[in-house]
Design an enzyme around this catalytic site. Structure first.
Site, short mmCIF file in Angstrom:
data_model
loop_
_atom_site.label_atom_id
_atom_site.label_comp_id
_atom_site.label_asym_id
_atom_site.label_seq_id
_atom_site.Cartn_x
_atom_site.Cartn_y
_atom_site.Cartn_z
N LYS A 30 0.84 -1.21 0.00
CA LYS A 30 0.00 0.00 0.00
C LYS A 30 0.87 1.26 0.00
O LYS A 30 0.67 2.17 -0.79
CB LYS A 30 -0.91 0.01 1.25
CG LYS A 30 -1.61 1.34 1.47
CD LYS A 30 -2.46 1.34 2.71
CE LYS A 30 -1.78 1.82 3.96
NZ LYS A 30 -1.55 3.29 4.02
N ASN A 31 1.85 1.27 0.89
CA ASN A 31 2.63 2.50 1.04
C ASN A 31 3.57 2.75 -0.13
O ASN A 31 4.12 3.84 -0.26
CB ASN A 31 3.42 2.48 2.36
CG ASN A 31 2.50 2.66 3.56
OD1 ASN A 31 1.30 2.89 3.40
ND2 ASN A 31 3.05 2.53 4.76
N ARG A 70 0.14 14.64 12.93
CA ARG A 70 0.47 14.47 11.52
C ARG A 70 0.52 15.80 10.75
O ARG A 70 -0.24 16.01 9.78
CB ARG A 70 -0.46 13.46 10.86
CG ARG A 70 -0.52 12.16 11.64
CD ARG A 70 -1.16 11.04 10.90
NE ARG A 70 -0.24 10.40 9.97
CZ ARG A 70 -0.52 9.29 9.31
NH1 ARG A 70 -1.68 8.71 9.47
NH2 ARG A 70 0.35 8.75 8.50
N ASP A 111 4.49 1.01 12.07
CA ASP A 111 3.32 0.29 11.56
C ASP A 111 3.23 -1.13 12.11
O ASP A 111 2.21 -1.80 11.93
CB ASP A 111 3.34 0.25 10.02
CG ASP A 111 2.98 1.60 9.41
OD1 ASP A 111 2.55 2.49 10.16
OD2 ASP A 111 3.14 1.75 8.18
N CYS A 161 -5.38 7.87 9.22
CA CYS A 161 -5.55 7.31 10.56
C CYS A 161 -5.31 8.35 11.65
O CYS A 161 -4.43 9.19 11.52
CB CYS A 161 -4.58 6.15 10.77
SG CYS A 161 -5.08 4.66 9.93
N ARG A 220 -8.49 -0.26 4.25
CA ARG A 220 -7.55 0.69 3.62
C ARG A 220 -6.25 0.00 3.23
O ARG A 220 -5.58 0.42 2.29
CB ARG A 220 -7.22 1.83 4.59
CG ARG A 220 -8.39 2.77 4.84
CD ARG A 220 -7.95 3.97 5.67
NE ARG A 220 -6.68 4.43 5.16
CZ ARG A 220 -5.62 4.72 5.91
NH1 ARG A 220 -5.69 4.63 7.21
NH2 ARG A 220 -4.51 5.12 5.36
C1 UD1 Z 1 4.14 6.98 6.19
C2 UD1 Z 1 3.32 5.72 6.04
C3 UD1 Z 1 2.80 5.26 7.39
C4 UD1 Z 1 3.95 5.10 8.37
C5 UD1 Z 1 4.80 6.36 8.41
C6 UD1 Z 1 6.06 6.20 9.24
C7 UD1 Z 1 2.35 5.95 3.84
C8 UD1 Z 1 1.13 6.13 3.02
N1 UD1 Z 1 2.20 6.00 5.17
O1 UD1 Z 1 3.29 8.00 6.71
O2 UD1 Z 1 2.15 4.02 7.20
O3 UD1 Z 1 3.43 4.87 9.65
O4 UD1 Z 1 5.22 6.72 7.08
O5 UD1 Z 1 6.80 5.12 8.80
O6 UD1 Z 1 3.43 5.71 3.32
N2 UD1 Z 1 5.98 14.88 10.45
C9 UD1 Z 1 6.07 16.22 10.72
N3 UD1 Z 1 5.93 17.09 9.69
C10 UD1 Z 1 5.71 16.68 8.41
C11 UD1 Z 1 5.63 15.31 8.14
C12 UD1 Z 1 5.76 14.41 9.19
O7 UD1 Z 1 6.27 16.62 11.86
O8 UD1 Z 1 5.59 17.53 7.51
C13 UD1 Z 1 6.10 13.90 11.56
C14 UD1 Z 1 4.78 13.12 11.75
O9 UD1 Z 1 3.88 13.85 12.55
C15 UD1 Z 1 5.26 11.87 12.40
C16 UD1 Z 1 6.62 11.66 11.75
O10 UD1 Z 1 7.02 12.90 11.20
O11 UD1 Z 1 5.40 12.07 13.78
C17 UD1 Z 1 6.65 10.60 10.67
O12 UD1 Z 1 5.74 10.93 9.66
P1 UD1 Z 1 5.97 10.51 8.15
O13 UD1 Z 1 7.23 9.72 8.02
O14 UD1 Z 1 5.81 11.72 7.31
O15 UD1 Z 1 4.74 9.53 7.90
P2 UD1 Z 1 3.75 9.51 6.68
O16 UD1 Z 1 4.48 9.78 5.42
O17 UD1 Z 1 2.55 10.32 7.00
#
Ligand code: UD1
Length: 423
Positions: free
Chosen positions: A22-23, A121, A305, A116, A397
């Site tokens: 998925k990711n 986030r 995850d 989720c 999902r």
């Molecule tokens: C992706 C994965 C999700 C996984 C996560 C971490 C997908 C679709 N989802 O989510 O399944 O749990 O990686 O491995 O690929 N953060 C900030 N600012 C930002 C972006 C992120 O502070 O602009 C923080 C988030 O709040 C979180 C951390 O960084 O605490 C990790 O987030 P991120 O790696 O961006 O996760 P996703 O890409 O949303």
């Protein structure tokens, strides 16, 4: 209201296959907008998040066809550069369309994404990176609009190795003028899959998976075919089901190296694991061992995850385990639901303390999020008697027909459609 009805306490066994990730597929679908022609993706799972991405692509003007795990996207003509709120709120990864629309149309507008409920986030890192590439970013309430006369390569230092921010930057930088360097980039296998896809379309990306990613912008991308990597989190889900419910199980169609952060943890729990090509055999322990501390971290750390999945195994361990969450602020909503089965988990901030119990008993559970829901399925299979799980949209999902895959290894699990309305 749909529900899963699980009759637990049965010994499962046999072979089970892992579908595409998925990711990995979601950012690649967004990146397909950069190709003014056809993209063919293989090993695409049938998930509600994939359907939500198809809806977005079609709204933008792409022609999309899905047949037996192959997705054909023709983005020759793109007619919109905005994404309506109802399409954005379906899932978190719709934010990756910001980078791809910007690269394709030099303009994009959308509201903040859904997904989720596992913490705040924010998307500040995405927006900072796109600004560094030359986009003017304007935020009004929950609406974001970006405009860029041209995108120019830049050196971008991510404060945290965010998966999504790395993907958005790679996609936007693929068609930017000059070289972009992402320092402290996420190293997850899905980042490598995105780079492989973009490179097969003619992009020039190096260093994916190593923390410093370099993107030499090119003028255009061309059509390509790409096979999506197997879903390592689904593989870990099956390892969890197997550890709790089987004597042994063979998990097929995996990439063993992607499970390197997970395998040692399951071995510490007492599982015996052997790899053979693209398969993994898991022999469960007579008694699951506790683990003093597991901490989730960005790859190659133990994946956030898999945090709920590991907890689902440890609820039946001999002794007390702790799991600390190092990526999201709030990822223990599932704990209260597992406790309804007789587990004994207490949560203190970002740490869960899991006191092992001998028996679990069936109960009514509500899925709280995607991976929490999967942990509940695994635990319900290990609970004596009947469990019912509702709010299945979380599970759908990321898991393709979960009940059918698990029934193939002997699980007594059915999806029913209850006429009663949810209140
Ligand atoms: C992706 C994965 C999700 C996984 C996560 C971490 C997908 C679709 N989802 O989510 O399944 O749990 O990686 O491995 O690929 N953060 C900030 N600012 C930002 C972006 C992120 O502070 O602009 C923080 C988030 O709040 C979180 C951390 O960084 O605490 C990790 O987030 P991120 O790696 O961006 O996760 P996703 O890409 O949303």
């Amino acid at each position: 209201m749909e529900k899963l009805v699980i009759n637990g306490g049965k010994r499962l066994g046999g072979e089970i296959s892992v579908h595409g990730s998925k990711n990995a597929v979601l950012p690649i679908m967004a990146a397909s907008l950069l190709v003014k022609g056809e993209t063919v993706l293989h090993n695409v799972p049938d998930l509600s998040d994939v359907s939500a991405s198809i809806d977005i692509l079609e709204y933008l003007g792409a022609k999309v066809k899905k047949e037996n795990g192959t997705l054909t996207i023709n983005a020759a003509e793109i007619v919109n550069n905005d994404i309506p709120d109802n399409l954005m709120c379906e899932m978190r990864s719709s934010i990756i369309f910001l980078g791809s629309l910007l690269a394709r149309c030099r303009q994009a507008s959308m509201c903040r994404p859904g997904g989720c409920d596992i913490g705040l986030r924010p998307i500040d890192l995405h927006l900072e990176a796109l600004s560094a590439l030359g986009a003017m970013v304007e935020e009004r309430g929950s609406c974001i609009s970006c405009i860029a006369r041209e995108l120019r390569g830049a050196k971008i230092v991510l404060a945290f190795p965010s998966v999504g921010a790395t993907e958005n930057t790679m996609i936007a930088a693929a068609l930017a003028k000059g070289k972009t360097t992402i320092i402290n980039a996420a190293r997850e296998p899905e980042i490598c899959d995105l780079a492989d896809f973009l490179n097969s379309c003619g992009a020039r990306i190096s260093g994916a998976g190593e923390g410093v990613v370099e993107i030499e912008g090119v003028e255009r991308l061309h059509s390509a075919q790409h096979r999506i990597i197997p879903d390592r989190i689904l593989a870990a889900t099956y390892m969890t089901v197997a550890a709790l419910n089987s004597n042994e199980m063979i998990i097929r169609d995996i990439i063993p190296s992607h499970l390197a952060p997970v395998i040692p943890v399951y071995m510490k729990m007492g599982c015996r694991l052997s790899l053979s090509g693209e398969s993994l055999k898991l022999v469960s322990p007579k008694k699951i061992r506790h683990i003093r501390n597991i901490k989730t971290l960005p790859y190659p750390g133990f994946p956030t995850d898999c945090q709920a999945l590991a907890a689902a195994v440890l609820i039946k361990a001999r002794g007390t385990s702790t799991i600390s969450e190092g990526v999201f602020e709030n990822r223990f909503n599932y704990a209260a639901e597992l406790n309804r089965l007789g587990a004994d988990i207490s949560v203190d901030g970002r740490t869960a303390i899991i006191y092992g119990v001998k028996r679990l008993c069936g109960a009514g559970l509500k899925c709280t999020d995607l991976r929490g829901g999967a942990a509940m399925v695994a635990a319900a299979l290990a609970a004596e008697g009947e469990s019912t799980l509702t709010q299945l949209y979380h599970i759908d999902r990321g898991y393709e027909a979960v009940e059918k895959s698990l029934a193939c290894v002997g699980a007594d699990i059915k999806r029913l459609n209850d006429e009663k309305k949810e209140c």
